[in-house]
Design an enzyme around this catalytic site. Sequence first.
Site, mmCIF file in Angstrom:
data_model
loop_
_atom_site.group_PDB
_atom_site.id
_atom_site.type_symbol
_atom_site.label_atom_id
_atom_site.label_comp_id
_atom_site.label_asym_id
_atom_site.label_seq_id
_atom_site.Cartn_x
_atom_site.Cartn_y
_atom_site.Cartn_z
ATOM 1 N N ASP A 80 0.825 -1.214 0.000
ATOM 2 C CA ASP A 80 0.000 0.000 0.000
ATOM 3 C C ASP A 80 0.858 1.262 0.000
ATOM 4 O O ASP A 80 2.044 1.233 0.313
ATOM 5 C CB ASP A 80 -0.928 0.016 1.223
ATOM 6 C CG ASP A 80 -0.167 0.052 2.554
ATOM 7 O OD1 ASP A 80 0.868 -0.629 2.680
ATOM 8 O OD2 ASP A 80 -0.613 0.777 3.464
ATOM 9 N N GLU A 175 0.306 -1.425 5.555
ATOM 10 C CA GLU A 175 1.395 -1.035 6.450
ATOM 11 C C GLU A 175 1.277 0.424 6.849
ATOM 12 O O GLU A 175 1.551 0.810 7.978
ATOM 13 C CB GLU A 175 2.751 -1.271 5.767
ATOM 14 C CG GLU A 175 3.962 -1.111 6.670
ATOM 15 C CD GLU A 175 4.525 0.301 6.757
ATOM 16 O OE1 GLU A 175 5.382 0.548 7.608
ATOM 17 O OE2 GLU A 175 4.088 1.181 5.981
#
Length: 407
Positions: A80, A175
Amino acid sequence: MSEVTRRFLEYVGYDTQSREGQEKIPSTGRQLVLAKKLAEELEGMGAENVRITGQGYVYASIPANTDRKAPVLGFVAHMDTVPSFSGTDIKPRLIGEYDGEDICLNEGLNIWMKTEDFPELKNSKGQTLIVTDGTTLLGADDKAGIAEIITMAQWFLTHPEVEHGKICIGFTPDEEIGRGADGFDVEAFGADVAYTVDGGVLGELMYENFNGASGKVTIHGRNIHPGNGKGQMKNALLMGMEFQALLPAFENPMYTEGYEGFFHLDAMSGCVEEAKMDYIIRDHDRDKFEQKKRIFARAAEFMNQKYGEGTVDACVKDTYYNMKEKIEPHMYLIQKARASMEKLGIEPLIIPIRGGTDGARLSYMGLPCPNICTGGHNFHGKYEYITVEAMEKVTELLIEITKSFVS
Ligand SMILES: [Zn+2]
């Protein structure tokens, strides 16, 4: 174009922005599109046991090709990009033989990346820079890590003559919203030790991070017409200011660096009747961290003695711990990474992280996991950039580290 560069440019084309405040993992469905692509790619190059979990974690492995002893080594990166800056329609631009001068990122919008603001740009003179068009971030955090890991994997799969132990690969969602470790299955991943490839500038090697806690303070005041306030009113706002004043003035993000911890007042709201203050408490040293939490609790106690029991509620909760104590029994992870860097002419920069990492959480989940560089700069914004040379070097580094684990 090198393989790692080609891959990186392809991956940043996938919008994988995560989103805060979602219950499910991944927080955004679009991360699954990249997860699927990465799984297919790993499968296609001959990696084994490639799978995507229901939460979008991608795991794969490359079997050992030697009988010599080697721990099962993992590499982890996140898919991400940060929620706070656009990751949609990223248009990476290559600047070959960079001249070391200011860079116009976007002519129409007159967006410049200036050497005055980013003096380290000069260090990349002569290299090939990859920059944004000034409207999005680049996504080197952490798609450079993914590209480097996959290119390393491909290298071993096409060089069977080079001995290595079992290599495990893991790509995580979410994350950037602090949840990359939440659904990580350490046992299924299968590695004894691992590295996250999620750091910045070439040479970074990190195995110390903050111990972190959050502090939520609620102050109960007593509102009354100010004309009749004498002896009656308790102003929650003023008591909040007094609470803050009881904390050490210079143990504050504005005055601290390196290994110095702090109390940070992150948000404050309220009125005479009630006020709320959100703090984060940080320190690398566990004893000092515990002491900071005691100081915080004592400030609340003092306020309650002065203004009456129940005036101040201070609730402190640990959020993460310094991975150092989990890495220390495995210091060879640092020594091998450092030696591999030196062998490749990379200057190791061993620095404490002034934050937390997923690797820190994984370390406490039983997978010792320091963090190494991707080669990127200025993460989380439009000035993010990376050089082709740095990505190639980090790929070599991952190969070198893996080789060094065979003994
Ligand atoms: Zn990252």
